[in-house]
Scaffold this active site. Structure first.
Site, PDB file in Angstrom:
ATOM      1  N   LYS A 109      -6.697   6.604 -19.879  1.00 26.37           N
ATOM      2  CA  LYS A 109      -6.884   7.065 -21.269  1.00 26.37           C
ATOM      3  C   LYS A 109      -5.573   6.940 -22.054  1.00 26.37           C
ATOM      4  O   LYS A 109      -5.056   5.859 -22.190  1.00 26.37           O
ATOM      5  CB  LYS A 109      -7.428   8.486 -21.248  1.00 26.37           C
ATOM      6  CG  LYS A 109      -8.469   8.752 -20.162  1.00 26.37           C
ATOM      7  CD  LYS A 109      -9.704   7.890 -20.280  1.00 26.37           C
ATOM      8  CE  LYS A 109     -10.786   8.396 -19.341  1.00 26.37           C
ATOM      9  NZ  LYS A 109     -11.593   7.355 -18.737  1.00 26.37           N
ATOM     10  N   TYR A 112     -15.268  17.180 -16.583  1.00 22.70           N
ATOM     11  CA  TYR A 112     -15.721  15.785 -16.658  1.00 22.70           C
ATOM     12  C   TYR A 112     -16.781  15.517 -15.563  1.00 22.70           C
ATOM     13  O   TYR A 112     -16.612  15.948 -14.410  1.00 22.70           O
ATOM     14  CB  TYR A 112     -14.500  14.854 -16.488  1.00 22.70           C
ATOM     15  CG  TYR A 112     -14.857  13.429 -16.210  1.00 22.70           C
ATOM     16  CD1 TYR A 112     -15.609  12.694 -17.120  1.00 22.70           C
ATOM     17  CD2 TYR A 112     -14.470  12.802 -15.029  1.00 22.70           C
ATOM     18  CE1 TYR A 112     -15.967  11.384 -16.859  1.00 22.70           C
ATOM     19  CE2 TYR A 112     -14.812  11.491 -14.757  1.00 22.70           C
ATOM     20  CZ  TYR A 112     -15.576  10.787 -15.677  1.00 22.70           C
ATOM     21  OH  TYR A 112     -15.930   9.498 -15.410  1.00 22.70           O
ATOM     22  N   ARG A 137       0.847  -1.206   0.000  1.00 21.39           N
ATOM     23  CA  ARG A 137       0.000   0.000   0.000  1.00 21.39           C
ATOM     24  C   ARG A 137       0.878   1.250   0.000  1.00 21.39           C
ATOM     25  O   ARG A 137       0.587   2.238  -0.660  1.00 21.39           O
ATOM     26  CB  ARG A 137      -0.947   0.019   1.212  1.00 21.39           C
ATOM     27  CG  ARG A 137      -1.591   1.399   1.417  1.00 21.39           C
ATOM     28  CD  ARG A 137      -2.869   1.379   2.240  1.00 21.39           C
ATOM     29  NE  ARG A 137      -2.784   0.639   3.471  1.00 21.39           N
ATOM     30  CZ  ARG A 137      -2.172   1.072   4.578  1.00 21.39           C
ATOM     31  NH1 ARG A 137      -1.577   2.244   4.604  1.00 21.39           N
ATOM     32  NH2 ARG A 137      -2.161   0.316   5.661  1.00 21.39           N
ATOM     33  N   ASP A 164      -6.013  19.381 -15.605  1.00 25.13           N
ATOM     34  CA  ASP A 164      -6.258  18.009 -16.046  1.00 25.13           C
ATOM     35  C   ASP A 164      -5.794  17.904 -17.497  1.00 25.13           C
ATOM     36  O   ASP A 164      -6.370  18.532 -18.393  1.00 25.13           O
ATOM     37  CB  ASP A 164      -7.763  17.689 -15.909  1.00 25.13           C
ATOM     38  CG  ASP A 164      -8.079  16.238 -16.256  1.00 25.13           C
ATOM     39  OD1 ASP A 164      -7.358  15.645 -17.083  1.00 25.13           O
ATOM     40  OD2 ASP A 164      -9.068  15.699 -15.723  1.00 25.13           O
TER      41      ASP A 164
HETATM   42  C1  LIG Z   1     -10.805  14.494 -18.458  1.00 18.72           C
HETATM   43  C2  LIG Z   1     -10.995  13.390 -17.462  1.00 18.72           C
HETATM   44  N1  LIG Z   1     -10.473  13.507 -16.228  1.00 18.72           N
HETATM   45  C3  LIG Z   1     -10.614  12.540 -15.296  1.00 18.72           C
HETATM   46  C4  LIG Z   1     -11.320  11.388 -15.566  1.00 18.72           C
HETATM   47  C5  LIG Z   1     -11.486  10.342 -14.509  1.00 18.72           C
HETATM   48  O1  LIG Z   1     -10.650   9.270 -14.759  1.00 18.72           O
HETATM   49  P1  LIG Z   1     -10.943   7.739 -14.311  1.00 18.72           P
HETATM   50  O2  LIG Z   1     -12.114   7.277 -15.110  1.00 18.72           O
HETATM   51  O3  LIG Z   1      -9.670   7.045 -14.619  1.00 18.72           O
HETATM   52  O4  LIG Z   1     -11.248   7.767 -12.851  1.00 18.72           O
HETATM   53  C6  LIG Z   1     -11.868  11.208 -16.841  1.00 18.72           C
HETATM   54  C7  LIG Z   1     -12.625   9.992 -17.160  1.00 18.72           C
HETATM   55  O5  LIG Z   1     -13.244   9.885 -18.195  1.00 18.72           O
HETATM   56  C8  LIG Z   1     -11.713  12.244 -17.805  1.00 18.72           C
HETATM   57  O6  LIG Z   1     -12.218  12.133 -19.034  1.00 18.72           O
END
Ligand SMILES: Cc1ncc(COP(=O)(O)O)c(C=O)c1O
Length: 380
Positions: free
Chosen positions: A196, A99, A47, A171
């Site tokens: 992604k 998001y 962990r 982000d």
């Molecule tokens: C721009 C963006 N940030 C954060 C996330 C969250 O990521 P996760 O699905 O890996 O938790 C996503 C998920 O689609 C996203 O598109």
């Protein structure tokens, strides 16, 4: 070293005990003590840390130009850790078309801990400035936004944030460090859904937090090992493997994205194409200034749920699925899928219309992608 070299080699030195060129997966939860209170190489419990996590964190920090990186079980777990840097009473300015998962986390969970969020059109620096309050501690930009492809000026926001002693978080999921470098533009923290483009093969979830200040890094590491959402060995291995081809994948995502966007822009069934690479995009100039390419994400407006449904039910090569950034073309309906947790009036205000379809353009032969989209659009 160049980007592709770093992506392949940083954190991936041959294993010193066996000479294995690819680091083994350390599938163990605990590490033996050499003697009372003494651990070999500093690892004690998975962990807290493990070699696969450390390797991936070193690589991600390097690619984003940060001081340290910490990786989590998902993008959301990483973003949650970043918000835990705040204290009750603190105020955060967030891109309004963020998001859906970030919207849900902030409005339905973190507000219970007395954090205050303002959702602002961050494509306007004047609107960000107007939203700053005495208790504003963080600005959270998503650029481009998912799925509306709205851009924010990172350098201008970084200047405003730094002048007001506010932490700027960006982000960078939609572009990856290959196409955009928020830290070089002044951001203090970068977050990723590694699910992604960084992993790129749709076979693991993961998140990354990249820091530029030692005090933030110390706190994020404390949160990671205390709350226990650090990424597991197998998933770190998969993301590390994916990252090795990030440069070549992003070149192809970008080339295919441009070709698909241009093609769809002339299609009679499509009302609007949202893509930063098109001169019609409202922040096309910002894209040219801060991005190394427009990327592989496109949103199109078909005018109604019915039209979107007809198209999505008829794709054959493209997969109707959540997520993005994989080698395969993924297509989705944000209003009923990724952004279903957002109230309908908020969706409408920020441009997530019922007819909006998001395309994560993969790296298949582009003629095959175009042919599949064209045949599906015939049903609209
Ligand atoms: C721009 C963006 N940030 C954060 C996330 C969250 O990521 P996760 O699905 O890996 O938790 C996503 C998920 O689609 C996203 O598109």
């Amino acid at each position: 070293m160049g980007f592709a070299t770093n992506a392949i080699h940083v954190g991936q030195e041959p294993d010193p005990s066996t000479g294995a060129v690819v680091a083994p997966i350390y599938q163990t939860s605990t590490y033996v003590q050499e003697s009372f209170g003494k651990y070999t190489n500093g690892y004690d419990y998975a962990r807290t840390n493990h070699p696969n996590r450390k390797a991936l964190e070193r690589c991600v920090a390097k690619l984003e130009g940060g001081l340290n990186a910490y990786v989590f079980t998902s993008g959301m777990a990483g973003i949650d850790a970043v918000f835990r840097l705040l204290r009750p009473g603190d105020h955060v300015i967030v891109s309004e078309s963020v998001y859906g998962g970030v919207y849900r986390l902030s409005t339905q969970l973190l507000t219970h801990f007395k954090l205050e969020f303002s959702f602002v059109d961050t494509s306007s620096i004047a609107k960000i400035k107007a939203a700053v309050k005495p208790n504003t501690r963080m600005i959270y930009l998503e650029t481009p936004t998912n799925p509306t492809m709205i851009l924010s000026d990172i350098a201008a926001t970084a200047k405003l944030a730094t002048d007001h002693k506010i932490t700027l978080v960006v982000d960078n999921t939609f572009l990856s460090p290959f196409l955009q470098n928020p830290i070089a533009l002044g951001a203090h923290i970068v977050v990723h859904s590694m699910t992604k483009y960084l992993n790129g093969h749709s076979d693991a979830t993961g998140g990354a937090v990249i820091l530029t200040r030692p005090e933030d890094a110390e706190k994020i590491y404390f949160i990671q090992r205390s709350a226990g959402a650090g990424l597991a060995p197998m998933d770190c291995f998969l993301v590390s493997r994916g990252i090795k081809t990030l440069a070549v994948r992003m070149l192809q995502h970008n080339a295919n994205g441009i070709a698909v966007a241009r093609h769809l822009d002339t299609h009679p069934k499509i009302k609007k194409v949202l893509y930063p690479g098109l001169p019609s995009h409202p922040q096309h100039d910002i894209a040219r200034k801060q991005q190394k390419g427009p990327g592989g994400m496109i949103a199109i407006d078909l005018g109604s749920t019915e039209a979107a449904e007809k198209m999505l039910n008829n794709v054959k090569l493209c997969s109707l699925a959540e997520s993005l950034g994989g080698v395969e073309t993924l297509i989705s309906h944000p209003a009923s899928m990724t952004h279903a947790s957002m109230p309908a009036d908020v969706r409408k205000r920020i441009g997530i219309t019922d007819g909006l379809v998001r395309i994560s353009v993969g790296i298949e032969d582009v003629e095959d992608i175009l042919a599949d989209l064209d045949q599906a659009l015939m049903f609209v």
